[in-house]
Scaffold this active site. Structure first.
Site, short mmCIF file in Angstrom:
data_model
loop_
_atom_site.label_atom_id
_atom_site.label_comp_id
_atom_site.label_asym_id
_atom_site.label_seq_id
_atom_site.Cartn_x
_atom_site.Cartn_y
_atom_site.Cartn_z
N HIS A 27 13.40 1.81 1.43
CA HIS A 27 12.48 2.12 2.54
C HIS A 27 12.94 3.40 3.26
O HIS A 27 12.13 4.26 3.60
CB HIS A 27 12.48 1.00 3.58
CG HIS A 27 11.91 -0.30 3.13
ND1 HIS A 27 12.57 -1.50 3.29
CD2 HIS A 27 10.71 -0.61 2.55
CE1 HIS A 27 11.81 -2.48 2.83
NE2 HIS A 27 10.69 -1.97 2.35
N SER A 81 13.42 -5.86 -0.59
CA SER A 81 13.97 -6.73 0.47
C SER A 81 14.20 -8.13 -0.10
O SER A 81 15.21 -8.78 0.19
CB SER A 81 12.99 -6.83 1.64
OG SER A 81 12.79 -5.58 2.22
N ARG A 138 7.19 1.51 -6.72
CA ARG A 138 8.38 1.50 -7.58
C ARG A 138 7.90 1.42 -9.02
O ARG A 138 7.42 2.38 -9.57
CB ARG A 138 9.30 0.32 -7.21
CG ARG A 138 9.96 0.50 -5.83
CD ARG A 138 10.52 -0.79 -5.31
NE ARG A 138 9.48 -1.81 -5.19
CZ ARG A 138 9.59 -2.92 -4.52
NH1 ARG A 138 10.71 -3.22 -3.90
NH2 ARG A 138 8.59 -3.78 -4.45
N LYS A 181 4.14 -14.94 5.36
CA LYS A 181 5.47 -15.14 4.76
C LYS A 181 6.46 -15.68 5.79
O LYS A 181 6.39 -15.33 6.95
CB LYS A 181 6.03 -13.81 4.26
CG LYS A 181 5.32 -13.17 3.11
CD LYS A 181 6.06 -11.87 2.75
CE LYS A 181 5.21 -10.92 1.95
NZ LYS A 181 5.81 -9.58 1.83
O1 PNS Z 1 5.99 -4.93 2.97
P1 PNS Z 1 4.72 -5.62 2.54
O2 PNS Z 1 4.82 -7.11 2.81
O3 PNS Z 1 4.34 -5.29 1.14
O4 PNS Z 1 3.55 -5.05 3.50
C1 PNS Z 1 2.24 -5.51 3.37
C2 PNS Z 1 1.34 -4.95 4.50
C3 PNS Z 1 1.93 -5.26 5.86
C4 PNS Z 1 1.22 -3.45 4.35
C5 PNS Z 1 -0.07 -5.59 4.34
O5 PNS Z 1 0.06 -6.97 4.25
C6 PNS Z 1 -1.02 -5.23 5.46
O6 PNS Z 1 -1.40 -4.12 5.62
N1 PNS Z 1 -1.40 -6.24 6.27
C7 PNS Z 1 -2.28 -6.05 7.40
C8 PNS Z 1 -3.56 -6.87 7.24
C9 PNS Z 1 -4.66 -6.07 6.57
O7 PNS Z 1 -5.03 -5.01 7.03
N2 PNS Z 1 -5.21 -6.61 5.46
C10 PNS Z 1 -6.37 -6.08 4.76
C11 PNS Z 1 -6.15 -4.83 3.96
S1 PNS Z 1 -5.06 -4.96 2.61
#
Ligand code: PNS
Length: 175
Positions: free
Chosen positions: A30, A141, A103, A54
């Site tokens: 990150h 992570s 990745r 989660k």
């Molecule tokens: O680190 P992660 O868990 O891969 O991050 C995921 C994240 C936070 C980027 C994603 O879950 C997110 O954007 N959540 C916000 C809710 C949202 O906007 N959902 C609809 C579009 S995908």
């Protein structure tokens, strides 16, 4: 980083980008992405999702604390938390770009879905994928937590503060 200054000089400094994620916890992968992203935009807002299904190891506040410490070397990077739809949050912060890391090919499918969903919700916001250095390409992570929980060495995979916090949290959980 080679090319870092050149890219900064040609991209507009008014550009605001969001780098969203769980960051449970932040890894050196990150951090490498933050370094790359910060060279491309005027302001990079590393944003932790609050309302996540989660079960996290660290609370949002703990994750923010670790992020704040880790991004200190980058003057144009700030740390925040958000709720709800990412695109709404991005728009509320004046961001026109969402930065995500890719990745291996296995990341692609979910990232593709999220990018296109976000585009459908708000076409004026563009998702940009960056690749971390190859030395970080296997770090997640999830794996860092698993290795730490099983007593493995995670030094070099996460910032030193995160390594300490991981050890403390796992020791407390096993006590
Ligand atoms: O680190 P992660 O868990 O891969 O991050 C995921 C994240 C936070 C980027 C994603 O879950 C997110 O954007 N959540 C916000 C809710 C949202 O906007 N959902 C609809 C579009 S995908």
């Amino acid at each position: 980083m080679a090319g870092g200054n050149l890219i900064k000089s040609v991209l507009p400094s008014s550009l605001v980008a969001i780098y969203p994620g769980s960051f449970d916890p932040i890894t050196n992968g990150h951090l490498d992405l933050i370094a790359r992203g910060s060279r491309m935009v005027g302001r990079l807002i590393v944003s932790v999702l609050r309302n996540q299904a989660k079960q996290p190891l660290f609370s949002v506040e703990e994750r923010l604390e670790m992020l704040v410490e880790a991004v200190k070397p980058y003057g144009n990077v700030e740390v925040a938390a958000f709720d709800g739809l990412l695109v709404d949050y991005a728009a509320s912060r004046g961001a026109v770009m969402i930065v995500r890391g890719i990745r291996a090919v296995s990341d692609y499918e979910l990232e593709w879905q999220m990018a296109l969903m976000n585009r459908r919700l708000m076409p004026e916001i563009e998702t940009v994928f960056l690749m971390a250095g190859e030395e970080y390409s296997f770090i997640s992570s999830h794996l860092v937590k698993e290795v730490a929980e099983l007593g493995g060495n995670v030094s070099g995979l996460v910032p030193p503060l995160v390594e300490q916090r991981l050890k403390k949290r796992i020791a407390a959980r096993n006590a």
